[in-house]
Scaffold this active site. Sequence first.
Site, PDB file in Angstrom:
ATOM      1  N   ASP A  50      -1.355 -34.104   9.315  1.00  0.00           N
ATOM      2  CA  ASP A  50      -2.375 -34.955   8.714  1.00  0.00           C
ATOM      3  C   ASP A  50      -1.694 -35.937   7.762  1.00  0.00           C
ATOM      4  O   ASP A  50      -0.540 -35.740   7.358  1.00  0.00           O
ATOM      5  CB  ASP A  50      -3.384 -34.119   7.919  1.00  0.00           C
ATOM      6  CG  ASP A  50      -4.319 -33.299   8.811  1.00  0.00           C
ATOM      7  OD1 ASP A  50      -4.487 -33.664   9.990  1.00  0.00           O
ATOM      8  OD2 ASP A  50      -4.868 -32.297   8.311  1.00  0.00           O
TER       9      ASP A  50
ATOM     10  N   TYR B 128       0.814  -1.216   0.000  1.00  0.00           N
ATOM     11  CA  TYR B 128       0.000   0.000   0.000  1.00  0.00           C
ATOM     12  C   TYR B 128       0.852   1.273   0.000  1.00  0.00           C
ATOM     13  O   TYR B 128       0.485   2.283  -0.610  1.00  0.00           O
ATOM     14  CB  TYR B 128      -0.932   0.005   1.215  1.00  0.00           C
ATOM     15  CG  TYR B 128      -2.122  -0.919   1.065  1.00  0.00           C
ATOM     16  CD1 TYR B 128      -3.026  -0.749   0.011  1.00  0.00           C
ATOM     17  CD2 TYR B 128      -2.347  -1.956   1.950  1.00  0.00           C
ATOM     18  CE1 TYR B 128      -4.106  -1.597  -0.153  1.00  0.00           C
ATOM     19  CE2 TYR B 128      -3.433  -2.809   1.807  1.00  0.00           C
ATOM     20  CZ  TYR B 128      -4.310  -2.619   0.750  1.00  0.00           C
ATOM     21  OH  TYR B 128      -5.379  -3.456   0.605  1.00  0.00           O
TER      22      TYR B 128
END
Length: 361
Positions: A246, A96
């Site tokens: 996982d 920005y």
Amino acid sequence: MTTESDARDELIDLAADFYDQFAAGDIPEMTLPTRTKSNIEYDEESGVWTYGDRTSTRSANSVRGARKLLKAAYTIEFLAGQLDDDRSSTLRELYYLSESWDNDEAQFNSQDESNDLVEDLEIVTGVTREDFHMRPEESGAKVMGPLQIREQTNRGDREIHCQLDVGQGGYQIPNNPDTIEFLDNDAEFVLCVETGGMRDRLVENGFDEAHDALVVHLGGQPARATRRLTKRFRDELDLPVVVFTDGDPWSYRIYGSVAYGSIKSAHLSKYLATPEAKFIGIQPEDIVEYDLPSDPLSDSDVNALESELEDPRFQTDYWEEQIELQLDIGKKSEQQSLASRGLDFVTDTYLPERLGEMGVL
């Protein structure tokens, strides 16, 4: 550790190099390693994956290349000024901030573009973005375990015990973990955990206390700060590191980034990667042995697994066996599927048994 003065000098030297090329009548350019999987090589000395010899050039001999070097020059000026003022900013703020620059051509079109440029500057200067005082948004990653530290903050140093002085959430890892000083340590090993749900289960069950473990929440794909702190635990405290994720191809890549580094940050592998880290699970053989609740592999899962068979980070007998097994059974399971055997199974049975097999407990 790189000082602010050193970081600033490297930036100014790079800008001076652009100027010298102009002054000599040459077209300015900046050469970088090609950031692709085909340009990743195993460094036997360090045990991590780094960029090979292929390079790409950012050159002002085209409009597109000239824009890239213009943006680099403006960014260098901003970062050098930030270091002079002892300020810091986020990667999002840099994107920005560019909208206020006086040359429209120097402004970034997206945050990905500004992020990539900061990485380019890291590579060519040999200085990390943390030493430029650039930080990402908070990753939320935390540590829980028997470790006393001293942390440098803008309000002075403070000492923190990562069990006794924190709540259930643990100690939040700062953007630059090199500002942490280890004071006292009673930990026996480091357990890096992918998901917040499993991390919370371990803490609620008292796993960190029962086994003198430093439980590090990775928060999915781990942030650089998390990987850096994990490496420091291994190198400076001589603690074994194990990774618990996982049981799917995307989670195996989380392990790979902890142990060997990632393509995107291969220029920092020696700084971030922990090649001694071991994978604890969820293994495909765990899915079979414990008959864990599972989901079928999707087409993208299968493609990812087949890609990992070609990935140099996974070209070991262990990983080839596990990946071939997973392709054969066609299943994947989450960490929390272990709850199908009771809430205490993971801390009373699964982890102690796996850690014992690995010689950690």
